[in-house]
Design a protein around this motif. Structure first.
Motif, PDB file in Angstrom:
ATOM      1  N   ALA A   1       0.812  -1.216   0.000  1.00  0.00           N
ATOM      2  CA  ALA A   1       0.000   0.000   0.000  1.00  0.00           C
ATOM      3  C   ALA A   1       0.846   1.268   0.000  1.00  0.00           C
ATOM      4  O   ALA A   1       0.520   2.242  -0.695  1.00  0.00           O
ATOM      5  CB  ALA A   1      -0.932  -0.003   1.218  1.00  0.00           C
ATOM      6  N   ILE A   2       1.958   1.278   0.754  1.00  0.00           N
ATOM      7  CA  ILE A   2       2.770   2.498   0.838  1.00  0.00           C
ATOM      8  C   ILE A   2       3.401   2.841  -0.504  1.00  0.00           C
ATOM      9  O   ILE A   2       3.269   3.987  -0.974  1.00  0.00           O
ATOM     10  CB  ILE A   2       3.810   2.393   1.962  1.00  0.00           C
ATOM     11  N   PRO A   3       4.100   1.924  -1.190  1.00  0.00           N
ATOM     12  CA  PRO A   3       4.633   2.308  -2.506  1.00  0.00           C
ATOM     13  C   PRO A   3       3.539   2.654  -3.521  1.00  0.00           C
ATOM     14  O   PRO A   3       3.712   3.574  -4.319  1.00  0.00           O
ATOM     15  CB  PRO A   3       5.445   1.080  -2.946  1.00  0.00           C
ATOM     16  N   CYS A   4       2.402   1.948  -3.483  1.00  0.00           N
ATOM     17  CA  CYS A   4       1.293   2.287  -4.387  1.00  0.00           C
ATOM     18  C   CYS A   4       0.773   3.691  -4.096  1.00  0.00           C
ATOM     19  O   CYS A   4       0.500   4.474  -5.019  1.00  0.00           O
ATOM     20  CB  CYS A   4       0.163   1.278  -4.241  1.00  0.00           C
ATOM     21  N   GLY A   5       0.629   4.009  -2.825  1.00  0.00           N
ATOM     22  CA  GLY A   5       0.167   5.343  -2.448  1.00  0.00           C
ATOM     23  C   GLY A   5       1.128   6.428  -2.893  1.00  0.00           C
ATOM     24  O   GLY A   5       0.711   7.492  -3.381  1.00  0.00           O
ATOM     25  N   LEU A   6       2.431   6.182  -2.757  1.00  0.00           N
ATOM     26  CA  LEU A   6       3.427   7.160  -3.186  1.00  0.00           C
ATOM     27  C   LEU A   6       3.425   7.327  -4.710  1.00  0.00           C
ATOM     28  O   LEU A   6       3.606   8.439  -5.215  1.00  0.00           O
ATOM     29  CB  LEU A   6       4.816   6.734  -2.701  1.00  0.00           C
ATOM     30  N   ILE A   7       3.227   6.228  -5.428  1.00  0.00           N
ATOM     31  CA  ILE A   7       3.146   6.317  -6.887  1.00  0.00           C
ATOM     32  C   ILE A   7       1.958   7.180  -7.299  1.00  0.00           C
ATOM     33  O   ILE A   7       2.077   8.072  -8.159  1.00  0.00           O
ATOM     34  CB  ILE A   7       3.036   4.906  -7.513  1.00  0.00           C
ATOM     35  N   ILE A   8       0.807   6.927  -6.715  1.00  0.00           N
ATOM     36  CA  ILE A   8      -0.389   7.729  -7.025  1.00  0.00           C
ATOM     37  C   ILE A   8      -0.142   9.189  -6.682  1.00  0.00           C
ATOM     38  O   ILE A   8      -0.494  10.098  -7.443  1.00  0.00           O
ATOM     39  CB  ILE A   8      -1.613   7.179  -6.270  1.00  0.00           C
ATOM     40  N   ASN A   9       0.474   9.430  -5.519  1.00  0.00           N
ATOM     41  CA  ASN A   9       0.772  10.789  -5.095  1.00  0.00           C
ATOM     42  C   ASN A   9       1.631  11.512  -6.137  1.00  0.00           C
ATOM     43  O   ASN A   9       1.331  12.644  -6.533  1.00  0.00           O
ATOM     44  CB  ASN A   9       1.492  10.763  -3.749  1.00  0.00           C
ATOM     45  N   GLU A  10       2.697  10.857  -6.593  1.00  0.00           N
ATOM     46  CA  GLU A  10       3.609  11.487  -7.544  1.00  0.00           C
ATOM     47  C   GLU A  10       2.929  11.770  -8.878  1.00  0.00           C
ATOM     48  O   GLU A  10       3.036  12.876  -9.422  1.00  0.00           O
ATOM     49  CB  GLU A  10       4.832  10.585  -7.777  1.00  0.00           C
ATOM     50  N   LEU A  11       2.224  10.787  -9.414  1.00  0.00           N
ATOM     51  CA  LEU A  11       1.680  10.917 -10.761  1.00  0.00           C
ATOM     52  C   LEU A  11       0.473  11.858 -10.818  1.00  0.00           C
ATOM     53  O   LEU A  11       0.330  12.638 -11.768  1.00  0.00           O
ATOM     54  CB  LEU A  11       1.322   9.541 -11.321  1.00  0.00           C
ATOM     55  N   VAL A  12      -0.379  11.800  -9.807  1.00  0.00           N
ATOM     56  CA  VAL A  12      -1.511  12.740  -9.776  1.00  0.00           C
ATOM     57  C   VAL A  12      -1.003  14.158  -9.522  1.00  0.00           C
ATOM     58  O   VAL A  12      -1.474  15.122 -10.151  1.00  0.00           O
ATOM     59  CB  VAL A  12      -2.542  12.318  -8.706  1.00  0.00           C
ATOM     60  N   SER A  13      -0.017  14.309  -8.634  1.00  0.00           N
ATOM     61  CA  SER A  13       0.574  15.632  -8.385  1.00  0.00           C
ATOM     62  C   SER A  13       1.173  16.213  -9.660  1.00  0.00           C
ATOM     63  O   SER A  13       0.972  17.392  -9.983  1.00  0.00           O
ATOM     64  CB  SER A  13       1.652  15.544  -7.297  1.00  0.00           C
ATOM     65  N   ASN A  14       1.930  15.394 -10.393  1.00  0.00           N
ATOM     66  CA  ASN A  14       2.535  15.862 -11.641  1.00  0.00           C
ATOM     67  C   ASN A  14       1.476  16.293 -12.650  1.00  0.00           C
ATOM     68  O   ASN A  14       1.643  17.301 -13.349  1.00  0.00           O
ATOM     69  CB  ASN A  14       3.412  14.758 -12.247  1.00  0.00           C
ATOM     70  N   ALA A  15       0.384  15.527 -12.730  1.00  0.00           N
ATOM     71  CA  ALA A  15      -0.694  15.888 -13.654  1.00  0.00           C
ATOM     72  C   ALA A  15      -1.326  17.219 -13.256  1.00  0.00           C
ATOM     73  O   ALA A  15      -1.594  18.074 -14.108  1.00  0.00           O
ATOM     74  CB  ALA A  15      -1.742  14.781 -13.683  1.00  0.00           C
ATOM     75  N   LEU A  16      -1.554  17.408 -11.962  1.00  0.00           N
ATOM     76  CA  LEU A  16      -2.166  18.646 -11.487  1.00  0.00           C
ATOM     77  C   LEU A  16      -1.262  19.849 -11.747  1.00  0.00           C
ATOM     78  O   LEU A  16      -1.737  20.949 -12.051  1.00  0.00           O
ATOM     79  CB  LEU A  16      -2.475  18.541  -9.990  1.00  0.00           C
ATOM     80  N   LYS A  17       0.062  19.637 -11.654  1.00  0.00           N
ATOM     81  CA  LYS A  17       1.004  20.752 -11.791  1.00  0.00           C
ATOM     82  C   LYS A  17       1.348  21.074 -13.241  1.00  0.00           C
ATOM     83  O   LYS A  17       1.549  22.248 -13.586  1.00  0.00           O
ATOM     84  CB  LYS A  17       2.298  20.438 -11.029  1.00  0.00           C
ATOM     85  N   TYR A  18       1.411  20.051 -14.102  1.00  0.00           N
ATOM     86  CA  TYR A  18       2.004  20.265 -15.422  1.00  0.00           C
ATOM     87  C   TYR A  18       1.101  19.933 -16.611  1.00  0.00           C
ATOM     88  O   TYR A  18       1.363  20.409 -17.721  1.00  0.00           O
ATOM     89  CB  TYR A  18       3.278  19.424 -15.554  1.00  0.00           C
TER      90      TYR A  18
END
Length: 216
Positions: A119-136
């Motif tokens: 769950a922790i690595p999956c959560g971090l992956i979602i965090n990174e990719l959704v954050s990148n989409a929101l920013k860029y």
């Protein structure tokens, strides 16, 4: 015999309560670290430093949310990912002050329970990719959509897809040569899951991660 059963029951109850307390304390300690980063963020005038601190705060929040879900769960071995993903993505939209009417979030998640190591690595992956989409992905305040899908592809294979219909990746983008922290972190987390990462950039960007369910 009854004394033995009672003693064993008492031992398991005590262990359960101790584990819940551990998850509660870890969540609280991570919350303190997050608050310290937020205080530092408010004190700096450098937008680059502010962005770095905010990204770090969101990564910590994604881990803290795992421990919160375990603390509130009746089964300390499982995190309900169908509930975790909406909570995490809602936090990210709030963190980046994104209007959900401007960028629509589409979540399609099968009922799935993951252990903490997954769950922790999956959560971090979602965090990174959704954050990148929101920013860029949506420059110039254009409207768009971010889709998060998580499902069981076969009896033993789990699939996570994060897709947006934004501007897409640069034409010369090469994931093997990319040196940005976000992509490097995602690649490391996929490796930790012993999974496979596929990236497509056509009418937006799609990241597809497949990995083996550790419970099988």
């Amino acid at each position: 015999m009854y004394l033995l059963i009672f003693t064993q029951f008492g031992f398991f109850t005590l262990s359960y309560l101790l584990l819940k307390e551990i998850h509660h304390r870890v969540k609280n300690n991570l919350g303190i670290v997050s608050s310290l980063l937020q205080m530092q963020c408010r004190r700096t005038q450098d937008p680059v430093v502010t962005a770095i601190l905010r990204d770090s705060q969101n990564r910590i929040a994604s881990i803290a949310l795992v421990h919160e879900k375990l603390y509130r769960s009746e089964d300390l071995a499982d995190i309900d990912f169908a509930q975790y993903i909406p909570d995490l993505t809602t936090h990210l939209f709030d963190s980046y002050n994104v209007n959900s009417r401007q960028i629509h979030l589409n979540i399609q998640v099968d009922n799935a329970s993951l252990d903490i190591e997954t769950a922790i690595p999956c959560g971090l992956i979602i965090n990174e990719l959704v954050s990148n989409a929101l920013k860029y992905a949506f420059v110039g305040n254009i409207r768009g959509e971010i889709e998060v899908k998580f499902y069981q592809e076969s009896e033993s294979i789990l699939t996570l897809i994060i897709r947006d219909n934004g501007i897409g990746l640069p034409e010369n983008f090469d994931s093997k040569k990319a040196k940005t922290l976000g992509i490097t972190l995602v690649q490391g987390l996929v490796k930790q899951l012993r999974g496979k990462l596929e990236i497509e950039s056509h009418q937006g960007t799609q990241f597809k991660i497949t990995f083996t369910n550790s419970r099988i």
